[in-house]
Motif scaffolding. Structure first.
Motif, PDB file in Angstrom:
ATOM      1  N   LYS A   1       4.844 -11.467  -1.400  1.00 37.03           N
ATOM      2  CA  LYS A   1       3.668 -11.730  -0.711  1.00 37.03           C
ATOM      3  C   LYS A   1       3.068  -9.790  -1.440  1.00 37.03           C
ATOM      4  CE  LYS A   1       4.991 -13.659   3.722  1.00 37.03           C
ATOM      5  NZ  LYS A   1       5.950 -14.006   4.487  1.00 37.03           N
ATOM      6  N   VAL A   2       3.621  -9.257  -1.027  1.00 33.51           N
ATOM      7  CA  VAL A   2       3.264  -7.926  -1.620  1.00 33.51           C
ATOM      8  C   VAL A   2       2.946  -7.789  -2.997  1.00 33.51           C
ATOM      9  CG1 VAL A   2       3.665  -5.495  -1.952  1.00 33.51           C
ATOM     10  CG2 VAL A   2       4.401  -6.437  -0.405  1.00 33.51           C
ATOM     11  N   SER A   3       3.318  -8.459  -3.911  1.00 33.05           N
ATOM     12  CA  SER A   3       2.647  -9.184  -5.507  1.00 33.05           C
ATOM     13  C   SER A   3       1.097  -9.413  -5.751  1.00 33.05           C
ATOM     14  CB  SER A   3       3.839  -9.502  -6.255  1.00 33.05           C
ATOM     15  OG  SER A   3       4.795  -9.155  -5.937  1.00 33.05           O
ATOM     16  N   ILE A   4       1.170 -11.252  -4.683  1.00 31.22           N
ATOM     17  CA  ILE A   4       0.191 -11.128  -4.619  1.00 31.22           C
ATOM     18  C   ILE A   4      -1.152 -10.199  -4.264  1.00 31.22           C
ATOM     19  CG2 ILE A   4       0.411 -12.681  -2.171  1.00 31.22           C
ATOM     20  CD1 ILE A   4      -1.193 -13.784  -6.645  1.00 31.22           C
ATOM     21  N   CYS A   5      -0.455  -9.346  -3.092  1.00 36.77           N
ATOM     22  CA  CYS A   5      -1.277  -8.919  -2.237  1.00 36.77           C
ATOM     23  C   CYS A   5      -2.103  -8.297  -3.349  1.00 36.77           C
ATOM     24  CB  CYS A   5      -0.569  -8.301  -0.486  1.00 36.77           C
ATOM     25  SG  CYS A   5      -1.999  -7.806   0.592  1.00 36.77           S
ATOM     26  N   LEU A   6      -1.185  -7.240  -3.935  1.00 33.38           N
ATOM     27  CA  LEU A   6      -1.724  -5.988  -4.844  1.00 33.38           C
ATOM     28  C   LEU A   6      -1.993  -6.466  -5.370  1.00 33.38           C
ATOM     29  CD1 LEU A   6       1.850  -4.111  -5.582  1.00 33.38           C
ATOM     30  CD2 LEU A   6      -0.331  -3.288  -4.470  1.00 33.38           C
ATOM     31  N   ALA A   7      -2.436  -8.357  -6.291  1.00 31.38           N
ATOM     32  CA  ALA A   7      -3.014  -8.482  -7.452  1.00 31.38           C
ATOM     33  C   ALA A   7      -4.599  -8.037  -7.214  1.00 31.38           C
ATOM     34  CB  ALA A   7      -2.065  -9.528  -7.514  1.00 31.38           C
ATOM     35  N   PHE A   8      -4.449  -9.224  -5.096  1.00 31.65           N
ATOM     36  CA  PHE A   8      -6.394  -8.656  -4.747  1.00 31.65           C
ATOM     37  C   PHE A   8      -6.251  -7.346  -4.876  1.00 31.65           C
ATOM     38  CE2 PHE A   8      -4.763 -12.817  -2.746  1.00 31.65           C
ATOM     39  CZ  PHE A   8      -5.163 -13.713  -3.748  1.00 31.65           C
ATOM     40  N   ILE A   9      -5.597  -6.669  -4.340  1.00 29.31           N
ATOM     41  CA  ILE A   9      -6.351  -5.777  -4.385  1.00 29.31           C
ATOM     42  C   ILE A   9      -7.135  -4.793  -5.399  1.00 29.31           C
ATOM     43  CG2 ILE A   9      -6.319  -2.792  -3.520  1.00 29.31           C
ATOM     44  CD1 ILE A   9      -4.344  -3.436  -0.875  1.00 29.31           C
TER      45      ILE A   9
ATOM     46  N   GLY B   1      -6.508  -9.033   2.793  1.00 26.91           N
ATOM     47  CA  GLY B   1      -6.007  -8.436   4.282  1.00 26.91           C
ATOM     48  C   GLY B   1      -5.347  -9.790   4.885  1.00 26.91           C
ATOM     49  N   GLU B   2      -5.856 -11.273   4.344  1.00 34.84           N
ATOM     50  CA  GLU B   2      -5.617 -12.277   5.090  1.00 34.84           C
ATOM     51  C   GLU B   2      -4.247 -12.451   4.600  1.00 34.84           C
ATOM     52  OE1 GLU B   2      -7.504 -15.500   3.020  1.00 34.84           O
ATOM     53  OE2 GLU B   2      -9.509 -14.776   4.570  1.00 34.84           O
ATOM     54  N   VAL B   3      -3.371 -12.163   3.189  1.00 31.60           N
ATOM     55  CA  VAL B   3      -1.265 -12.284   2.888  1.00 31.60           C
ATOM     56  C   VAL B   3      -1.192 -10.995   4.075  1.00 31.60           C
ATOM     57  CG1 VAL B   3      -0.305 -12.078   1.471  1.00 31.60           C
ATOM     58  CG2 VAL B   3      -2.488 -13.189   0.448  1.00 31.60           C
ATOM     59  N   PHE B   4      -1.444 -10.202   4.034  1.00 36.98           N
ATOM     60  CA  PHE B   4      -1.165  -9.364   4.887  1.00 36.98           C
ATOM     61  C   PHE B   4      -0.527  -9.500   5.993  1.00 36.98           C
ATOM     62  CE2 PHE B   4      -0.677  -4.269   6.318  1.00 36.98           C
ATOM     63  CZ  PHE B   4       0.339  -3.834   5.694  1.00 36.98           C
ATOM     64  N   ALA B   5      -1.447  -9.991   6.521  1.00 37.47           N
ATOM     65  CA  ALA B   5      -1.541 -10.272   7.417  1.00 37.47           C
ATOM     66  C   ALA B   5      -0.101 -10.860   7.567  1.00 37.47           C
ATOM     67  CB  ALA B   5      -2.372 -11.115   8.534  1.00 37.47           C
ATOM     68  N   GLN B   6       0.371 -11.581   7.397  1.00 39.54           N
ATOM     69  CA  GLN B   6       1.724 -12.047   7.758  1.00 39.54           C
ATOM     70  C   GLN B   6       3.371 -11.240   6.650  1.00 39.54           C
ATOM     71  OE1 GLN B   6       1.543 -15.921   4.312  1.00 39.54           O
ATOM     72  NE2 GLN B   6      -0.329 -15.636   4.839  1.00 39.54           N
ATOM     73  N   ILE B   7       3.302 -10.231   6.385  1.00 38.85           N
ATOM     74  CA  ILE B   7       3.804  -9.033   6.456  1.00 38.85           C
ATOM     75  C   ILE B   7       4.094  -8.226   7.897  1.00 38.85           C
ATOM     76  CG2 ILE B   7       4.362  -6.956   4.591  1.00 38.85           C
ATOM     77  CD1 ILE B   7       3.315  -8.096   2.520  1.00 38.85           C
ATOM     78  N   ASP B   8       5.777  -8.199   8.276  1.00 40.58           N
ATOM     79  CA  ASP B   8       5.217  -6.501   9.118  1.00 40.58           C
ATOM     80  C   ASP B   8       6.272  -5.844   8.206  1.00 40.58           C
ATOM     81  OD1 ASP B   8       6.277  -5.846  11.317  1.00 40.58           O
ATOM     82  OD2 ASP B   8       7.931  -6.486  11.807  1.00 40.58           O
ATOM     83  N   PRO B   9       4.914  -4.654   8.657  1.00 40.86           N
ATOM     84  CA  PRO B   9       5.482  -3.693   8.287  1.00 40.86           C
ATOM     85  C   PRO B   9       6.310  -2.719   8.319  1.00 40.86           C
ATOM     86  CG  PRO B   9       3.079  -3.856   8.743  1.00 40.86           C
ATOM     87  CD  PRO B   9       3.385  -4.501   9.129  1.00 40.86           C
ATOM     88  N   LYS B  10       6.346  -2.916   9.611  1.00 42.53           N
ATOM     89  CA  LYS B  10       7.812  -2.266  10.797  1.00 42.53           C
ATOM     90  C   LYS B  10       8.939  -2.778  10.017  1.00 42.53           C
ATOM     91  CE  LYS B  10       4.503  -0.524  13.961  1.00 42.53           C
ATOM     92  NZ  LYS B  10       4.093  -0.683  15.533  1.00 42.53           N
ATOM     93  N   ALA B  11       8.862  -4.026   9.552  1.00 44.42           N
ATOM     94  CA  ALA B  11      10.354  -5.060   9.508  1.00 44.42           C
ATOM     95  C   ALA B  11      11.190  -3.857   8.663  1.00 44.42           C
ATOM     96  CB  ALA B  11      10.825  -6.161   8.838  1.00 44.42           C
ATOM     97  N   PRO B  12      12.501  -3.932   8.348  1.00 41.24           N
ATOM     98  CA  PRO B  12      13.718  -3.519   7.278  1.00 41.24           C
ATOM     99  C   PRO B  12      13.298  -4.100   6.176  1.00 41.24           C
ATOM    100  CG  PRO B  12      14.758  -4.191   9.268  1.00 41.24           C
ATOM    101  CD  PRO B  12      13.186  -4.811   9.557  1.00 41.24           C
TER     102      PRO B  12
END
Length: 850
Positions: free
Chosen positions: A338-346, A355-366
Motif C-alpha cells: 500500500k505504501v509503495s502505490i501511495c508513494l507513486a500517487f504522491i 489519500g484513498e489508499v492511505f486511508a487503508q493504512i493505520d499510521p499508528k500500527a507497529p
C-alpha cells in the motif's frame, strides 16, 4: 539432495559410517536395498530412490533406528524437490515413532530434528528453527547445531533487513561469533563463513567485496556464496557484475540456497530493469518458480508493482495491488504494498488517490522503522495538501532526521524546509536545509544551499546568509548556483544596511557576467543606492550614463528605464532640452512595444514641451492627444486631458480629444466630466451647437455614479439642453429640471451654487442669481476664517457681479450693506473690492448730478 548434505555434512558422515560398519559385519537384503537407494540418490533418480527407501523401511520396520535413518533420507529428497507438504507428513511420522520407541536421544532423532530446523529456516520461520537448534545444543552440546544456529542468526538479520526493513542488532551477533570462534567445537571454515556474513551486514563496501572474492574457495555452499555476492554487488550498484554472477550460477541457485533468495533476486530485478528489461523479467520468472507461500508471492508482487511504477504505469500497479490484497488479505508486507502505490500517487501529484489508499493504512500500527518513515512521509504530504502546512513541516523534518533511506531523507528535508518557509518559520527552515546539506552530494545539494541563504536572509540572519553565499561562490561546482548567489549577495547586503558593500557586489556581478541581462539591472540598483541612499546625484548620473552605453542590447527594459531616469535628472538640474532629447529617444526605442513607462514618459515629455524656457504648446498638445488616443490608464488620461484643456489655441485638438473620449469610453470619471463640461461652458454655442448637442446626449448616458454626482451631471446635461434648445418653452423646462436635480446633488455648496447662477442667468431670474452670489460671498467669508483661499478669484467675481446687479436695481442700500460687511470681515484684498464699490458709486453720483 546435495544442498541438504552440505548443510548437515557432519551429521550425514556420522550416520553413514555407523551403517557401513553394520553392513560390513552382517550382510542381508536390507543392506543391499539401502546401498542401492544411496546410489539412486547420487544419480538424482529420486523416484526410484523413494521406492527403494520405502522398501528398505518395510524390511527394518521393527528396527526403529534404521527406519528413522531411511525416513531422514526420504525427507531430504522431498525437501530437495521442494515438496513441503509430504516432507511435513514425514516429519509427523518420524516424531510419532521417536516418541513410541523412546529414541529422543538417538543420533537418528537428532538428524530428524536438524532437518526439521532447516525446513523451518527455509520457510523464514527462524523462531521454530532456532528453538530446535538451541534444544540440541543444550541437550547434546551438538556442534553442528551450534554452527547452524549462528548461520540462522546471520541469515535472519539479512532477511529482516531485506524483507521486513527492520533495524538489526549486529553487536549481539558479533559476540556470538566471537564466542563460537573460541569454542572447541568450532568449524574453522564455518568461522570464515560467519565472519563474512557479519562483515556483509556491517558494511556493504568495496573492502567487504574484496574479502568475499578472496574467500571464494573456502565456502562450503557454492550457491549461497554466489547469492550473497549478488546481493553485495547489487547493494554497491554493480548491477552488471551482479547480473553476470546470476547468469553464471543460476543453475545452482534456488529457494534452498538462502531464506532471502527471492528478496535478493527481486532486488536485482529492480536494479537491472532500467537497462535490461528482458533480464529483469527473467529474474522475476525465476522468483515465481521458487514461491513457497503467500509472503513470497507478496514479495514478488511488490517487485512487479515497483517496476510498473518505474515505467509510470501507476494505474496498472494499483490494480495489481488491489487484486493481490483482495485475495491475500493477511501477508507480512500488505502495508508495504500500500505504501509503495501511495508513494507513486504522491510522486505523480495524484494526492486524491494517495489519500484513498492511505486511508487503508493505520499510521499508528507497529511496523518496521523504514516503513514507518515512508508512512510519515505520505502523511506529511497529505497534510500539506490539506493546508496543514505547519504539521506537515514538522513531520517532514522528523522523517528526514530518523529515516535510513537516503532518497527519502533528501526529499523530506527539502520539503520540510520549503514548508517551514511557507509558514514563516525560517529558523526551522534553516535547520532543515543545513541537515540536507550535511548529506552526501545529491540532486538537491545546490537547491539546499540556495534555499538556505534565502531562509537565513528572511530570518534577518544576514551574517549567516552572506557566509553561505561566500561558501557557494568559493566551493560550489554548480555555475548556476554561484551565479544566483552573487546575484542575491548585493540585495542581502542592502537588507543588512551595508550599502557600500552592496554596490561592490552589484558591480562584481556586472563584471563577472557582463552579457547577462541582469547585469544592467545590477547597475540600476547601484544607481538607486547612489541617488536615494547616498544622495550623490553626480555618481547616480554617471552610472545611468554607463547603463545607457552598455545595456541597449542585453537589457532593453533597463536601458529604457535608464533613459527615463537620466532625463529626470537633467530636468532636475535645469536642462529640459536634454530631458526632451532622452524622452524622445525612449519613445522611439519603445515604439514597437508596450513599455509600462511609456505613459509616464509621454506626460513628462509633454510637460517639458509646455514648461520649457521656449514653450512648444503645439508639440505638447500633440503628445497629450497621443496619450488620450492610446492609454488605458485612467490617471494618465485625466492628466493628459486636463493639461490639454489648459493649453491656449488648441481648441481643435481638444475638440477631437473630447469627441474621441465621449465616443469610446463606456463611463467617464469625475475629472474627465469636469474638463468636458468646462470646455462646453466656454465653447461658442452658436458655432458648435450641433456638436455640443451630440456630446451632451452622449454624456447623459455616461454620467458618473460616484458620491451622488449623477444628480449633478444630470443637472449639467439639462442646463446645456436648455442652452442648446431654440424652443423657449422647452429650454425653460430643461433649466427648471436642472434646478430640481441640483436639489438632490451631494456635491459641495460652491459647485452647486455656481451652476445655479448660470441657470438663473439663463432664465433671466436676476434676484435669484443675486441671492446665490450673496450666499457664495457669505459662505466664502466663513471658509476664509479657516485660511481657505482656494476660490479667492471667484469670491472677487461674485462681489463684482453682486454690485452690478444691485446697481441695476438701484439698491444702494444693499451695496452699502455689502461694503460694510467686507470692511468688518477684513478679508485679504477686501480693500480692492471696496475701492471697486466706491468707484462704482462715484460714477453713479456723478451721473445723477449731470
Amino acid at each position: 539432495m546435495k544442498k541438504f548434505t552440505q548443510h548437515l555434512a557432519t551429521t550425514c558422515i556420522l550416520g553413514l559410517s555407523s551403517y557401513t560398519s553394520i553392513s560390513a559385519q552382517q550382510k542381508n537384503p536390507a543392506d543391499d536395498i539401502l546401498n542401492q537407494s544411496r546410489a539412486l540418490v547420487e544419480q538424482r533418480d529420486y523416484d526410484k530412490a523413494k521406492l527403494s527407501l520405502n522398501l528398505y523401511q518395510k524390511y527394518v520396520e521393527k528396527q526403529p533406528a534404521k527406519w528413522l535413518y531411511a525416513q531422514a533420507e526420504l525427507i531430504k529428497i522431498y525437501l530437495d524437490e521442494n515438496n513441503k507438504a509430504i516432507a511435513k507428513t514425514l516429519f509427523l511420522e518420524a516424531d510419532k515413532l521417536i516418541t513410541q520407541s523412546k529414541l529422543e536421544k538417538a543420533r537418528e532423532s537428532q538428524q530428524i530434528k536438524l532437518l526439521k530446523s532447516q525446513y523451518y529456516r527455509l520457510q523464514n520461520d527462524f523462531e521454530n528453527s532456532n528453538n530446535i537448534l538451541q534444544e540440541l545444543i543444550k541437550l547434546y552440546d551438538d556442534a553442528e547445531a551450534e554452527t547452524l544456529l549462528l548461520n540462522n542468526y546471520a541469515d535472519e538479520a539479512l532477511v529482516n533487513r531485506l524483507l521486513f526493513q527492520k533495524n538489526i542488532d549486529l553487536k549481539s551477533l558479533d559476540n556470538e561469533i566471537i564466542a563460537y570462534e573460541m569454542s572447541l567445537l568450532k568449524n574453522p571454515i564455518e568461522v570464515i563463513r560467519l565472519k563474512n556474513k557479519l562483515s556483509l551486514l556491517k558494511n556493504q563496501d568495496k573492502n567487504t567485496l574484496n574479502e568475499f572474492n578472496k574467500l571464494k574457495e573456502l565456502w562450503i555452499q557454492r550457491d549461497e556464496y554466489a547469492l550473497l555476492l549478488i546481493y553485495l554487488n547489487t547493494a554497491l550498484t554493480n548491477e552488471v557484475k551482479a547480473l553476470s554472477l546470476w547468469e553464471e550460477n543460476k543453475a545452482i541457485i534456488d529457494i534452498r540456497s538462502h531464506p532471502a533468495t527471492i528478496a535478493i533476486l527481486s532486488k536485482l530485478a529492480e536494479s537491472v530493469h532500467s537497462f535490461n528489461k528482458e533480464k529483469s523479467d527473467q529474474l522475476i520468472k525465476a522468483c515465481q518458480l521458487m514461491i513457497r507461500n503467500a509472503n513470497d508471492l507478496a514479495q514478488i508482487t511488490e517487485t512487479e508493482v515497483n517496476l510498473l511504477i518505474k515505467e509510470n504505469k501507476i494505474d496498472d500497479a494499483s490494480t495489481i495491488v488491489k487484486n493481490f490484497l483482495k485475495n491475500n488479505p493477511i501477508v507480512h508486507n500488505a502495508t508495504s504494498l500500500k505504501v509503495s502505490i501511495c508513494l507513486a500517487f504522491i510522486n505523480s501529484n495524484n494526492l486524491q488517490q494517495a489519500g484513498e489508499v492511505f486511508a487503508q493504512i493505520d499510521p499508528k500500527a507497529p511496523m518496521p522503522a523504514a516503513l514507518k518513515s515512508k508512512v510519515n512521509f505520505i502523511n506529511a504530504s497529505l497534510l500539506q495538501q490539506a493546508g496543514k502546512v505547519q504539521e506537515a513541516a514538522a513531520l517532514f523534518l522528523r522523517v528526514g532526521q530518523t529515516s535510513h533511506d537516503k532518497e527519502l531523507i533528501i526529499s523530506s528535508l527539502y520539503k520540510a524546509g520549503m514548508a517551514f518557509e511557507n509558514t514563516g518559520q525560517f529558523k526551522s527552515a534553516v535547520i532543515a536545509y543545513k541537515q540536507l546539506i550535511e548529506q552526501r552530494r545529491h540532486s538537491l545539494t545546490s537547491a539546499a544551499f540556495h534555499r538556505l541563504y534565502k531562509a537565513q536572509a528572511a530570518d534577518k540572519e544576514f551574517k549567516g546568509a552572506l557566509e553561505t553565499i561566500d561558501t557557494i561562490i568559493k566551493t560550489s561546482p554548480t555555475p548556476e548556483l554561484k551565479e544566483h548567489a552573487l546575484y542575491d549577495k548585493g540585495h542581502i547586503l542592502m537588507q543588512d544596511g551595508d550599502t557600500q558593500n552592496a554596490i561592490k557586489a552589484f558591480y562584481d556581478f556586472a563584471t563577472v557576467y557582463p552579457k547577462d541581462n541582469r547585469s544592467a539591472q545590477m547597475l540600476f540598483e547601484v544607481y538607486k543606492i547612489q541617488k536615494s541612499v547616498n544622495k550623490d546625484l553626480l555618481e547616480a548620473a554617471s552610472t545611468l550614463d554607463d547603463i545607457i552605453v552598455k545595456a541597449k542590447e542585453i537589457s532593453p527594459n533597463v536601458y529604457a528605464r535608464s533613459l527615463h531616469q537620466r532625463a529626470l535628472l537633467y530636468q532636475f538640474s535645469g536642462d529640459p532640452r536634454k530631458s526632451i532629447t532622452l524622452w524622445e529617444q525612449f519613445l522611439d526605442f519603445t515604439r514597437k512595444i508596450q513599455h509600462p513607462l511609456a505613459g509616464e514618459v509621454k506626460l513628462q515629455l509633454a510637460a517639458a514641451y509646455q514648461n520649457s524656457l521656449e514653450p512648444n504648446h503645439s508639440a505638447a498638445a500633440s503628445v497629450y492627444a497621443d496619450i488620450i488616443s492610446k492609454t488605458q490608464n485612467p490617471e494618465y488620461l485625466e492628466v493628459a486631458f486636463t493639461n490639454l484643456a489648459s493649453l491656449e489655441k488648441n481648441n481643435e485638438v481638444l475638440e477631437k480629444a473630447i469627441i474621441q473620449i465621449v465616443n469610446e469610453k463606456q463611463s467617464l470619471s469625475a475629472a474627465l466630466m469636469t474638463v468636458i463640461i468646462d470646455w462646453m461652458h466656454k465653447a461658442d454655442l452658436n458655432k458648435n451647437s450641433e456638436l455640443l448637442t451630440r456630446i451632451n446626449t452622449q454624456l447623459r448616458a455616461k454620467t458618473s455614479q460616484e458620491n451622488g454626482l449623477d444628480s449633478f451631471w444630470s443637472a449639467q446635461n439639462f442646463y446645456f439642453e436648455g442652452k442648446l434648445t431654440k424652443d423657449k418653452e422647452q429650454s425653460s423646462e430643461a433649466f427648471k429640471t436642472a434646478l430640481t436635480d441640483l436639489q438632490s446633488s451631494q456635491l459641495d455648496y460652491v459647485t452647486i451654487a455656481k451652476l445655479k447662477i448660470q441657470i438663473f442667468a439663463a432664465l433671466q431670474q436676476t434676484s435669484h442669481r443675486l441671492d446665490e452670489y450673496l450666499n457664495l460671498i457669505y459662505h466664502f467669508q466663513e471658509h476664509m476664517a479657516q485660511d481657505n483661499y482656494a476660490d479667492w478669484q471667484y469670491f472677487y467675481d461674485a462681489c463684482v457681479e453682486s454690485v452690478k446687479i444691485l446697481k441695476s436695481q438701484n439698491n444702494f442700500q444693499g451695496i452699502s450693506s455689502l461694503r460694510q460687511r467686507l470692511i468688518n470681515s477684513q478679508l485679504p484684498e477686501h480693500e480692492k473690492i471696496i475701492q471697486l464699490i466706491d468707484d462704482s458709486m462715484k460714477v453713479t453720483v456723478e451721473k445723477k448730478k449731470k
